[in-house]
Design a protein around this motif. Structure first.
Motif, PDB file in Angstrom:
ATOM      1  N   GLN A  14      28.314   9.544  -1.092  1.00 21.04           N
ATOM      2  CA  GLN A  14      29.686   9.297  -1.481  1.00 21.04           C
ATOM      3  C   GLN A  14      29.775   9.104  -2.994  1.00 21.04           C
ATOM      4  OE1 GLN A  14      32.356   9.465   0.574  1.00 21.04           O
ATOM      5  NE2 GLN A  14      30.898  10.089   2.159  1.00 21.04           N
ATOM      6  N   ARG A  15      30.892   9.488  -3.523  1.00 16.70           N
ATOM      7  CA  ARG A  15      31.164   9.280  -4.946  1.00 16.70           C
ATOM      8  C   ARG A  15      30.979   7.822  -5.324  1.00 16.70           C
ATOM      9  NH1 ARG A  15      35.340  11.898  -8.242  1.00 16.70           N
ATOM     10  NH2 ARG A  15      35.857  13.105  -6.380  1.00 16.70           N
ATOM     11  N   GLY A  16      30.364   7.579  -6.460  1.00 18.85           N
ATOM     12  CA  GLY A  16      30.200   6.215  -6.963  1.00 18.85           C
ATOM     13  C   GLY A  16      28.912   5.526  -6.540  1.00 18.85           C
ATOM     14  N   THR A  17      28.207   6.102  -5.601  1.00 20.20           N
ATOM     15  CA  THR A  17      26.939   5.512  -5.159  1.00 20.20           C
ATOM     16  C   THR A  17      25.783   6.091  -5.966  1.00 20.20           C
ATOM     17  OG1 THR A  17      26.617   7.181  -3.435  1.00 20.20           O
ATOM     18  CG2 THR A  17      27.867   5.206  -2.841  1.00 20.20           C
ATOM     19  N   SER A  18      24.581   5.592  -5.685  1.00 19.97           N
ATOM     20  CA  SER A  18      23.378   6.060  -6.374  1.00 19.97           C
ATOM     21  C   SER A  18      22.348   6.516  -5.352  1.00 19.97           C
ATOM     22  CB  SER A  18      22.777   4.950  -7.246  1.00 19.97           C
ATOM     23  OG  SER A  18      23.688   4.567  -8.267  1.00 19.97           O
ATOM     24  N   LEU A  19      21.510   7.450  -5.744  1.00 19.65           N
ATOM     25  CA  LEU A  19      20.448   7.957  -4.878  1.00 19.65           C
ATOM     26  C   LEU A  19      19.149   8.004  -5.665  1.00 19.65           C
ATOM     27  CD1 LEU A  19      19.585   9.344  -2.161  1.00 19.65           C
ATOM     28  CD2 LEU A  19      19.921  11.508  -3.361  1.00 19.65           C
ATOM     29  N   THR A  20      18.083   7.511  -5.056  1.00 17.41           N
ATOM     30  CA  THR A  20      16.765   7.581  -5.682  1.00 17.41           C
ATOM     31  C   THR A  20      15.920   8.626  -4.977  1.00 17.41           C
ATOM     32  OG1 THR A  20      16.812   5.302  -6.470  1.00 17.41           O
ATOM     33  CG2 THR A  20      14.648   6.329  -6.218  1.00 17.41           C
ATOM     34  N   ILE A  21      15.386   9.549  -5.743  1.00 14.25           N
ATOM     35  CA  ILE A  21      14.554  10.630  -5.238  1.00 14.25           C
ATOM     36  C   ILE A  21      13.103  10.340  -5.597  1.00 14.25           C
ATOM     37  CG2 ILE A  21      14.107  13.112  -5.352  1.00 14.25           C
ATOM     38  CD1 ILE A  21      17.049  13.387  -6.368  1.00 14.25           C
ATOM     39  N   GLN A  22      12.230  10.504  -4.628  1.00  7.55           N
ATOM     40  CA  GLN A  22      10.819  10.219  -4.848  1.00  7.55           C
ATOM     41  C   GLN A  22      10.025  11.522  -4.960  1.00  7.55           C
ATOM     42  OE1 GLN A  22       9.354   7.733  -1.686  1.00  7.55           O
ATOM     43  NE2 GLN A  22      10.895   6.152  -2.037  1.00  7.55           N
ATOM     44  N   CYS A  23       9.022  11.496  -5.823  1.00  5.77           N
ATOM     45  CA  CYS A  23       8.130  12.640  -6.007  1.00  5.77           C
ATOM     46  C   CYS A  23       6.693  12.142  -5.931  1.00  5.77           C
ATOM     47  CB  CYS A  23       8.398  13.296  -7.355  1.00  5.77           C
ATOM     48  SG  CYS A  23       7.312  14.689  -7.733  1.00  5.77           S
ATOM     49  N   GLN A  24       5.929  12.694  -4.999  1.00  4.87           N
ATOM     50  CA  GLN A  24       4.543  12.279  -4.791  1.00  4.87           C
ATOM     51  C   GLN A  24       3.624  13.475  -4.984  1.00  4.87           C
ATOM     52  OE1 GLN A  24       3.307   8.949  -3.566  1.00  4.87           O
ATOM     53  NE2 GLN A  24       1.486   9.925  -4.435  1.00  4.87           N
ATOM     54  N   VAL A  25       2.564  13.291  -5.739  1.00  4.38           N
ATOM     55  CA  VAL A  25       1.588  14.354  -6.000  1.00  4.38           C
ATOM     56  C   VAL A  25       0.265  13.970  -5.371  1.00  4.38           C
ATOM     57  CG1 VAL A  25       0.565  15.824  -7.785  1.00  4.38           C
ATOM     58  CG2 VAL A  25       2.726  14.658  -8.222  1.00  4.38           C
ATOM     59  N   ASP A  26      -0.479  14.976  -4.916  1.00  8.03           N
ATOM     60  CA  ASP A  26      -1.728  14.681  -4.203  1.00  8.03           C
ATOM     61  C   ASP A  26      -2.911  14.460  -5.137  1.00  8.03           C
ATOM     62  OD1 ASP A  26      -2.998  17.985  -3.242  1.00  8.03           O
ATOM     63  OD2 ASP A  26      -2.073  17.284  -5.105  1.00  8.03           O
ATOM     64  N   SER A  27      -2.695  14.491  -6.437  1.00 10.74           N
ATOM     65  CA  SER A  27      -3.761  14.240  -7.397  1.00 10.74           C
ATOM     66  C   SER A  27      -3.154  13.620  -8.651  1.00 10.74           C
ATOM     67  CB  SER A  27      -4.495  15.533  -7.752  1.00 10.74           C
ATOM     68  OG  SER A  27      -3.594  16.483  -8.276  1.00 10.74           O
ATOM     69  N   GLN A  28      -3.989  13.014  -9.463  1.00 10.99           N
ATOM     70  CA  GLN A  28      -3.487  12.392 -10.678  1.00 10.99           C
ATOM     71  C   GLN A  28      -3.125  13.464 -11.708  1.00 10.99           C
ATOM     72  OE1 GLN A  28      -6.456   9.539 -11.935  1.00 10.99           O
ATOM     73  NE2 GLN A  28      -5.646   7.969 -10.568  1.00 10.99           N
ATOM     74  N   VAL A  29      -1.961  13.337 -12.286  1.00  7.31           N
ATOM     75  CA  VAL A  29      -1.495  14.306 -13.271  1.00  7.31           C
ATOM     76  C   VAL A  29      -0.923  13.570 -14.472  1.00  7.31           C
ATOM     77  CG1 VAL A  29      -1.011  16.137 -11.609  1.00  7.31           C
ATOM     78  CG2 VAL A  29       0.757  14.465 -12.142  1.00  7.31           C
ATOM     79  N   THR A  30      -1.049  14.190 -15.613  1.00  7.55           N
ATOM     80  CA  THR A  30      -0.514  13.583 -16.824  1.00  7.55           C
ATOM     81  C   THR A  30       0.966  13.867 -16.983  1.00  7.55           C
ATOM     82  OG1 THR A  30      -2.672  13.807 -17.885  1.00  7.55           O
ATOM     83  CG2 THR A  30      -0.785  13.411 -19.321  1.00  7.55           C
ATOM     84  N   MET A  31       1.319  15.139 -16.830  1.00  6.47           N
ATOM     85  CA  MET A  31       2.690  15.563 -17.108  1.00  6.47           C
ATOM     86  C   MET A  31       3.481  15.682 -15.812  1.00  6.47           C
ATOM     87  SD  MET A  31       2.251  16.094 -20.409  1.00  6.47           S
ATOM     88  CE  MET A  31       3.651  17.081 -20.945  1.00  6.47           C
ATOM     89  N   MET A  32       4.612  14.983 -15.764  1.00  2.00           N
ATOM     90  CA  MET A  32       5.558  15.147 -14.656  1.00  2.00           C
ATOM     91  C   MET A  32       6.943  15.348 -15.239  1.00  2.00           C
ATOM     92  SD  MET A  32       4.380  12.414 -11.723  1.00  2.00           S
ATOM     93  CE  MET A  32       5.438  13.115 -10.454  1.00  2.00           C
ATOM     94  N   PHE A  33       7.701  16.217 -14.592  1.00  8.49           N
ATOM     95  CA  PHE A  33       9.015  16.577 -15.101  1.00  8.49           C
ATOM     96  C   PHE A  33      10.059  16.526 -13.979  1.00  8.49           C
ATOM     97  CE2 PHE A  33       7.200  18.256 -18.981  1.00  8.49           C
ATOM     98  CZ  PHE A  33       5.957  18.724 -18.588  1.00  8.49           C
ATOM     99  N   TRP A  34      11.293  16.313 -14.376  1.00  4.62           N
ATOM    100  CA  TRP A  34      12.425  16.396 -13.453  1.00  4.62           C
ATOM    101  C   TRP A  34      13.402  17.450 -13.953  1.00  4.62           C
ATOM    102  CZ3 TRP A  34      12.665  14.260  -8.760  1.00  4.62           C
ATOM    103  CH2 TRP A  34      11.818  13.180  -8.469  1.00  4.62           C
TER     104      TRP A  34
END
Lengths: 113, 114
Positions: A14-34
């Protein structure tokens, strides 16, 4: 290559609310982007998620609207705050590899009513 | 800064016909070049990349691309397309030594018809 998962895969909010999106990687990485992909459009980089420090935002994107967390080298979250219908998009996270390739998650399809 | 232009928003083609998807870029520094494919309701998958060396690059699913520095182009080709190649194709660049940040073109919708 890296295997990336995102949660949720889709949501209707709904308008006015917030949503949190999760991103999980199967290995350690330095660079992550959205990235954001608006309907029928290309991908636009929102920010680089930095581990242990504040994210680096691209022009036109601000932390108050898109707060990002990066608590460790395998996980990041993107929050879309105070949503409006214009925020309806696919949000994708990606990770950078040593040879400048990026691996993308499956995306989160967001619809704001 | 970099920019990427994909001249064709849609390309219809019959199955088993050849196809070329065009990509031109602009950059004040040397770049790496990529082609990604996005199937309906899926994320992006790397087709091929040019980092250095031979200007003709071969990728997955029979696709290839040729880097032309003088024309600042990186056109994608396939000699014979299949129905399963129907998807959105994105050309992207990143500056050498620039921290992986990708700049994407607007995409080309390839529609393969029987």
């Amino acid at each position: 290559s890296a295997v990336i998962s995102q949660k949720p895969s889709r949501d209707i909010c709904q308008r006015g609310t917030s949503l949190t999106i999760q991103c999980q990687v199967d290995s350690q990485v330095t660079m992550m982007f959205w990235y954001r992909q608006q309907p029928g459009q290309s991908l636009t980089l929102i920010a680089t998620a930095n581990q242990g420090s504040e994210a680096t935002y691209e022009s036109g994107f601000v932390i108050d609207k898109f707060p990002i967390s990066r608590p460790n080298l395998t996980f990041s979250t993107l929050t879309v705050s105070n949503m409006s219908p214009e925020d309806s998009s696919i949000y994708l996270c990606s990770v950078g590899a040593w040879d400048n390739e990026q691996f993308f998650g499956p995306g989160t399809r967001l619809t704001v009513l | 800064a970099q920019s990427v232009t994909q001249l064709d928003s849609q390309v219809p083609v019959f199955e088993e016909a050849p196809v070329e998807l065009r990509c031109n870029y602009s950059s004040s520094v040397s770049v790496y070049l990529f082609w990604y494919v996005q199937y309906p309701n899926q994320g992006l998958q790397l087709l091929l990349k040019y980092l250095s060396g031979s200007t003709l690059v071969k990728g997955i699913n029979g696709f290839e691309a040729e880097f032309n520095k003088s024309q600042t182009s990186f056109h994608l080709r396939k000699p014979s397309v299949h129905i399963s190649d129907t998807a959105e194709y994105f050309c992207a660049v990143t500056p050498r030594g620039g921290g992986n940040k990708l700049t994407f073109g607007t995409g080309t919708q390839l529609k393969v018809e029987l």
